[in-house]
Design an enzyme around this catalytic site. Structure first.
Site, short mmCIF file in Angstrom:
data_model
loop_
_atom_site.label_atom_id
_atom_site.label_comp_id
_atom_site.label_asym_id
_atom_site.label_seq_id
_atom_site.Cartn_x
_atom_site.Cartn_y
_atom_site.Cartn_z
N CYS A 106 0.82 -1.22 0.00
CA CYS A 106 0.00 0.00 0.00
C CYS A 106 0.85 1.27 0.00
O CYS A 106 0.47 2.27 -0.60
CB CYS A 106 -0.96 0.00 1.18
SG CYS A 106 -0.16 -0.20 2.80
N HIS A 199 -1.53 7.29 3.45
CA HIS A 199 -0.07 7.20 3.52
C HIS A 199 0.53 8.37 2.74
O HIS A 199 0.23 8.58 1.57
CB HIS A 199 0.44 5.89 2.93
CG HIS A 199 0.14 4.68 3.76
ND1 HIS A 199 -0.41 4.75 5.02
CD2 HIS A 199 0.33 3.35 3.50
CE1 HIS A 199 -0.55 3.52 5.51
NE2 HIS A 199 -0.11 2.66 4.60
#
Length: 309
Positions: A106, A199
């Site tokens: 990810c 993120h």
């Protein structure tokens, strides 16, 4: 065990959960499966291969098969061409329909997409520090109060994945295998930060042929992949969105761009050590996990790899 900020939908509260090991019972009910399980890697690899050999295609969120040479690890906008390796995988498995395709880590979604249209300038070196949300560890603040007002400068195994997986995504299919790229050199640090989702990456990059800032912005603006040209349902209209404001992108403001499937970049500027630096942001549980897997499945369907059982 419901992790979402919104309540569990009524229609799912009483959904029957089947034993994933009972493939013979599941096979007549499905055309393909998504796989996201908490097991040892060798067990996951064996389970995914059992499904593939039972002629059930697998779209995996797990890392177990990311380095299997004939398994495509796909960011749909970046390396859709890697799907061609599926035919070699089917020959190895002895299947007609069954295969495995996987989604990469990810965290790399926040910078690999942004770097991809710049590869034509010869990327030599990349330094990336990722600031990763607690949902990436499958946690909420209720479950992980130690993360409140805290930062942990270590995520087990994450830096190795962040340095190596981009090279596989940028690799080529040769003789039925994905051969990773040999450049650029990538070094990373991965930090866990007190954020629910999203993120962020701070990226430094050096080029063989240094582009202008205007050329980089133009490359980001014009970059589109197969999901955009095919108009896939989960695809963001604009894969990379650049923010001119000095304080953007922000995790809380921009992680849900295009339903959490868009990648945001900002703060592009010259650097005193490298050629340029910028920040990137992606939603780790949407673009980086479940949503990314759905987009891969949509691409597989449109490209003819997913058919009715």
């Amino acid at each position: 065990r419901w992790k979402m900020s919104t309540p569990i939908p009524e229609e799912y509260k009483n959904m029957i959960i089947m034993d994933a090991q009972k493939i013979d019972e599941i096979a007549p009910l499905v055309d393909f499966v998504f796989c996201a399980v908490d097991m040892k890697k060798d067990e996951i690899k064996a389970l995914e291969e059992k499904y593939a050999k039972a002629e059930i295609p697998v779209v995996s969120n797990n890392s177990a098969n990311r380095w299997t040479p004939d398994v495509p690890m796909v960011i749909p906008e970046v390396n859709d061409a890697h799907l061609e390796v599926i035919e070699a995988q089917r020959r190895r498995l002895g299947t007609k329909r069954g295969f495995i395709a996987v989604k990469p880590n990810c965290s790399i979604q926040s910078y690999v997409g942004a770097l991809t249209p710049l590869r034509k300038y010869g990327i030599k070196e990349v330094v990336a520090t990722t600031y990763q949300a607690i949902s990436g560890a499958g946690k909420t603040f209720n479950e992980w109060p130690e993360m409140i007002d805290n930062l942990i400068p270590y995520i087990g195994g994450e830096e190795e994945k962040s340095e190596k997986e981009p090279l596989r995504v940028w690799g080529e299919v040769v003789n039925g295998e994905v051969v990773p790229a040999t450049a650029p050199v990538i070094t990373t640090q991965c930090l866990r930060v007190p954020v629910t989702d999203g993120h962020m990456a701070a990226v430094f990059v050096r080029f063989e042929n240094k582009p202008t800032k205007e050329e980089i912005l133009e490359a980001w603006k014009n970059f589109a992949g197969k999901p955009q040209t095919l108009g896939l349902p989960s695809a963001p209209e604009q894969f990379i969105t650049y923010f001119e404001e000095d304080n953007r992108p922000q995790t809380g403001l921009d992680r849900d761009l295009y339903g959490g499937m868009g990648v945001s970049v900002g703060r592009l500027r010259p650097d005193t050590v490298y050629d340029y630096k910028f920040v990137g942001l992606s939603h780790n549980t949407l673009r980086g996990a479940a949503g990314g897997a759905v987009l891969i499945a949509e691409l597989l369907y449109r490209e003819g790899y997913l058919t009715k059982a």
